[in-house]
Design a protein around this motif. Structure first.
Motif, PDB file in Angstrom:
ATOM      1  N   ASP A 112      -3.920  11.130 -12.513  1.00  0.00           N
ATOM      2  CA  ASP A 112      -4.457  12.041 -11.506  1.00  0.00           C
ATOM      3  C   ASP A 112      -3.877  11.643 -10.156  1.00  0.00           C
ATOM      4  OD1 ASP A 112      -5.923   9.723 -10.754  1.00  0.00           O
ATOM      5  OD2 ASP A 112      -7.555  10.304 -12.085  1.00  0.00           O
ATOM      6  N   VAL A 113      -4.248  12.390  -9.100  1.00  0.00           N
ATOM      7  CA  VAL A 113      -3.695  12.116  -7.775  1.00  0.00           C
ATOM      8  C   VAL A 113      -4.078  10.717  -7.296  1.00  0.00           C
ATOM      9  CG1 VAL A 113      -3.691  12.837  -5.366  1.00  0.00           C
ATOM     10  CG2 VAL A 113      -3.652  14.564  -7.166  1.00  0.00           C
ATOM     11  N   ALA A 114      -5.304  10.304  -7.591  1.00  0.00           N
ATOM     12  CA  ALA A 114      -5.761   8.976  -7.162  1.00  0.00           C
ATOM     13  C   ALA A 114      -4.941   7.858  -7.801  1.00  0.00           C
ATOM     14  CB  ALA A 114      -7.241   8.798  -7.493  1.00  0.00           C
ATOM     15  N   SER A 115      -4.678   7.979  -9.098  1.00  0.00           N
ATOM     16  CA  SER A 115      -3.891   6.944  -9.778  1.00  0.00           C
ATOM     17  C   SER A 115      -2.436   6.970  -9.319  1.00  0.00           C
ATOM     18  CB  SER A 115      -3.972   7.113 -11.298  1.00  0.00           C
ATOM     19  OG  SER A 115      -3.377   8.322 -11.710  1.00  0.00           O
ATOM     20  N   MET A 116      -1.948   8.152  -8.965  1.00  0.00           N
ATOM     21  CA  MET A 116      -0.580   8.249  -8.446  1.00  0.00           C
ATOM     22  C   MET A 116      -0.487   7.607  -7.074  1.00  0.00           C
ATOM     23  SD  MET A 116       1.916  11.561  -8.365  1.00  0.00           S
ATOM     24  CE  MET A 116       3.691  11.260  -8.427  1.00  0.00           C
ATOM     25  N   HIS A 117      -1.484   7.849  -6.241  1.00  0.00           N
ATOM     26  CA  HIS A 117      -1.534   7.214  -4.921  1.00  0.00           C
ATOM     27  C   HIS A 117      -1.561   5.698  -5.074  1.00  0.00           C
ATOM     28  CE1 HIS A 117      -3.650   7.032  -0.706  1.00  0.00           C
ATOM     29  NE2 HIS A 117      -2.518   6.363  -0.757  1.00  0.00           N
ATOM     30  N   LYS A 118      -2.378   5.215  -5.984  1.00  0.00           N
ATOM     31  CA  LYS A 118      -2.485   3.771  -6.220  1.00  0.00           C
ATOM     32  C   LYS A 118      -1.163   3.195  -6.721  1.00  0.00           C
ATOM     33  CE  LYS A 118      -5.104   0.316  -8.858  1.00  0.00           C
ATOM     34  NZ  LYS A 118      -6.180   0.104  -9.871  1.00  0.00           N
ATOM     35  N   GLY A 119      -0.527   3.880  -7.666  1.00  0.00           N
ATOM     36  CA  GLY A 119       0.727   3.385  -8.226  1.00  0.00           C
ATOM     37  C   GLY A 119       1.845   3.339  -7.197  1.00  0.00           C
ATOM     38  N   LEU A 120       1.957   4.390  -6.404  1.00  0.00           N
ATOM     39  CA  LEU A 120       2.996   4.431  -5.367  1.00  0.00           C
ATOM     40  C   LEU A 120       2.737   3.389  -4.286  1.00  0.00           C
ATOM     41  CD1 LEU A 120       3.518   8.287  -4.955  1.00  0.00           C
ATOM     42  CD2 LEU A 120       5.132   6.636  -5.939  1.00  0.00           C
ATOM     43  N   ALA A 121       1.488   3.198  -3.904  1.00  0.00           N
ATOM     44  CA  ALA A 121       1.156   2.196  -2.882  1.00  0.00           C
ATOM     45  C   ALA A 121       1.437   0.787  -3.392  1.00  0.00           C
ATOM     46  CB  ALA A 121      -0.313   2.335  -2.474  1.00  0.00           C
ATOM     47  N   GLU A 122       1.151   0.550  -4.663  1.00  0.00           N
ATOM     48  CA  GLU A 122       1.436  -0.768  -5.261  1.00  0.00           C
ATOM     49  C   GLU A 122       2.941  -1.024  -5.288  1.00  0.00           C
ATOM     50  OE1 GLU A 122       0.994  -2.920  -9.627  1.00  0.00           O
ATOM     51  OE2 GLU A 122      -0.506  -1.429  -9.020  1.00  0.00           O
ATOM     52  N   PHE A 123       3.694  -0.008  -5.684  1.00  0.00           N
ATOM     53  CA  PHE A 123       5.156  -0.116  -5.669  1.00  0.00           C
ATOM     54  C   PHE A 123       5.653  -0.396  -4.254  1.00  0.00           C
ATOM     55  CE2 PHE A 123       8.909   2.456  -4.495  1.00  0.00           C
ATOM     56  CZ  PHE A 123       9.894   1.747  -5.159  1.00  0.00           C
ATOM     57  N   GLU A 218      -2.867  -6.452   5.871  1.00  0.00           N
ATOM     58  CA  GLU A 218      -2.242  -5.532   6.832  1.00  0.00           C
ATOM     59  C   GLU A 218      -1.133  -4.735   6.168  1.00  0.00           C
ATOM     60  OE1 GLU A 218      -2.803  -7.968  11.064  1.00  0.00           O
ATOM     61  OE2 GLU A 218      -1.076  -8.389   9.756  1.00  0.00           O
ATOM     62  N   LEU A 219      -0.345  -5.421   5.362  1.00  0.00           N
ATOM     63  CA  LEU A 219       0.747  -4.744   4.661  1.00  0.00           C
ATOM     64  C   LEU A 219       0.208  -3.705   3.691  1.00  0.00           C
ATOM     65  CD1 LEU A 219       3.783  -4.555   4.127  1.00  0.00           C
ATOM     66  CD2 LEU A 219       3.531  -6.380   2.442  1.00  0.00           C
ATOM     67  N   GLN A 220      -0.827  -4.080   2.961  1.00  0.00           N
ATOM     68  CA  GLN A 220      -1.408  -3.155   1.997  1.00  0.00           C
ATOM     69  C   GLN A 220      -1.978  -1.914   2.690  1.00  0.00           C
ATOM     70  OE1 GLN A 220      -4.488  -4.839  -0.437  1.00  0.00           O
ATOM     71  NE2 GLN A 220      -4.540  -3.102  -1.836  1.00  0.00           N
ATOM     72  N   GLU A 221      -2.678  -2.110   3.803  1.00  0.00           N
ATOM     73  CA  GLU A 221      -3.242  -0.983   4.537  1.00  0.00           C
ATOM     74  C   GLU A 221      -2.137  -0.044   5.041  1.00  0.00           C
ATOM     75  OE1 GLU A 221      -6.314   0.141   5.138  1.00  0.00           O
ATOM     76  OE2 GLU A 221      -7.034  -1.377   3.721  1.00  0.00           O
ATOM     77  N   LYS A 222      -1.063  -0.638   5.540  1.00  0.00           N
ATOM     78  CA  LYS A 222       0.041   0.183   6.043  1.00  0.00           C
ATOM     79  C   LYS A 222       0.689   0.981   4.923  1.00  0.00           C
ATOM     80  CE  LYS A 222       4.288   0.070   8.763  1.00  0.00           C
ATOM     81  NZ  LYS A 222       5.216  -0.750   9.569  1.00  0.00           N
ATOM     82  N   MET A 223       0.901   0.358   3.763  1.00  0.00           N
ATOM     83  CA  MET A 223       1.538   1.051   2.652  1.00  0.00           C
ATOM     84  C   MET A 223       0.635   2.141   2.069  1.00  0.00           C
ATOM     85  SD  MET A 223       4.612   0.023   2.450  1.00  0.00           S
ATOM     86  CE  MET A 223       4.515  -0.056   4.254  1.00  0.00           C
ATOM     87  N   LEU A 224      -0.669   1.946   2.141  1.00  0.00           N
ATOM     88  CA  LEU A 224      -1.595   2.995   1.714  1.00  0.00           C
ATOM     89  C   LEU A 224      -1.474   4.213   2.627  1.00  0.00           C
ATOM     90  CD1 LEU A 224      -4.790   0.916   0.811  1.00  0.00           C
ATOM     91  CD2 LEU A 224      -3.434   2.315  -0.771  1.00  0.00           C
ATOM     92  N   ARG A 225      -1.331   3.960   3.942  1.00  0.00           N
ATOM     93  CA  ARG A 225      -1.166   5.064   4.894  1.00  0.00           C
ATOM     94  C   ARG A 225       0.166   5.779   4.676  1.00  0.00           C
ATOM     95  NH1 ARG A 225      -3.008   1.114   8.557  1.00  0.00           N
ATOM     96  NH2 ARG A 225      -0.909   0.946   9.479  1.00  0.00           N
ATOM     97  N   VAL A 226       1.227   5.006   4.483  1.00  0.00           N
ATOM     98  CA  VAL A 226       2.553   5.587   4.242  1.00  0.00           C
ATOM     99  C   VAL A 226       2.534   6.449   2.982  1.00  0.00           C
ATOM    100  CG1 VAL A 226       4.927   5.024   3.554  1.00  0.00           C
ATOM    101  CG2 VAL A 226       3.866   3.812   5.469  1.00  0.00           C
ATOM    102  N   THR A 227       1.909   5.931   1.933  1.00  0.00           N
ATOM    103  CA  THR A 227       1.836   6.673   0.673  1.00  0.00           C
ATOM    104  C   THR A 227       1.040   7.958   0.834  1.00  0.00           C
ATOM    105  OG1 THR A 227       1.954   4.585  -0.563  1.00  0.00           O
ATOM    106  CG2 THR A 227       1.189   6.522  -1.766  1.00  0.00           C
ATOM    107  N   ALA A 228      -0.065   7.888   1.562  1.00  0.00           N
ATOM    108  CA  ALA A 228      -0.886   9.089   1.783  1.00  0.00           C
ATOM    109  C   ALA A 228      -0.088  10.163   2.514  1.00  0.00           C
ATOM    110  CB  ALA A 228      -2.139   8.715   2.574  1.00  0.00           C
TER     111      ALA A 228
END
Length: 244
Positions: A112-123, A218-228
């Protein structure tokens, strides 16, 4: 094979045949003989990759030679050649060892979109951490200051950045097929996302400008924003406004 084992298997087949008239005997597979010789030493495999990795990231791909790797790994060239036919094969394996960990998140199919967001942010986090690491910065310095062959640089590119882009494009195409996003050109979108992940880091590395330190949070938060933001560009309404 021990005679007693063969005898017992023959009895099984004979009993089956005699009690099932007109039926084919039961097929039994005899155990295969194990090859004679020393067992494969996985510690040597690990040592070869570790030594080659250290050479690659400190002196560039030209530093990886069969003779030098064998010497520094404390093994014979015969042992090394038994695992890798040539230095090009070894170089590709070293790059693949890093690429595998970076691209691991892309191996899981998004549900789903949530799992895709999570996967891309992890990558994105894994890739960003790798390119900000000291040993990666050393590699960039080595490639820029020590002469390298075109064949070696091509091997690094094809097994590293190019492979990553291809896997990311495949992941985005999967999301498009499941209607999680609208992605008409996965290859171009993969390039865009990688550019968003790096930001100015590669430009700073070119000019040897120190990168600002960031904590994992900080890095994780930034990558979550970039992915969104990236996913917002690939929603149907955004695509209909002009992004493809």
């Amino acid at each position: 094979i021990m005679p007693s084992l063969v005898g017992s298997e023959m009895c099984i087949r004979d009993r089956y045949s005699s009690s099932h008239t007109g039926t084919q005997p039961l097929a039994m597979t005899l155990p295969k003989k194990r090859p004679v010789g020393r067992p494969h030493d996985t510690r040597k495999d690990q040592r070869i990759i570790e030594v080659s990795h250290a050479l690659l990231f400190s002196e560039g791909p030209q530093a990886i030679t069969m003779e030098r790797v064998a010497q520094e790994a404390g093994i014979s060239k015969v042992t090394l050649y038994a695992r890798y036919a040539n230095r090009h094969e070894l170089l590709s394996a070293v790059i693949a060892s890093d690429a595998t960990s970076i691209n691991e998140a892309l191996s899981r199919r998004p549900q789903d979109v949530a799992s895709m967001h999570k996967g891309l942010a992890e990558f994105a986090c894994t890739l960003k951490k790798f390119t900000r690491s000291d040993h990666y910065q050393q590699l960039i310095m080595a490639i820029g200051s020590i002469p390298q062959t075109n064949n070696d640089l091509t091997a690094v590119y094809q097994n590293g950045p190019q492979k990553t882009q291809e896997l990311l494009a495949s992941y985005l195409k999967c999301g498009d097929e499941q209607r999680l996003i609208q992605c008409d050109n996965p290859t171009e979108s993969a390039e865009l996302f990688i550019s968003m992940i790096f930001g100015m880091d590669l430009v700073k590395a070119t000019y040897r400008v120190p990168l600002q330190a960031q904590s994992d949070d900080e890095l994780q938060e930034k990558m979550l924003r970039v992915t969104a933001r990236f996913l917002q560009l690939h929603q149907p309404e955004a695509v209909s406004r002009g992004w493809k």
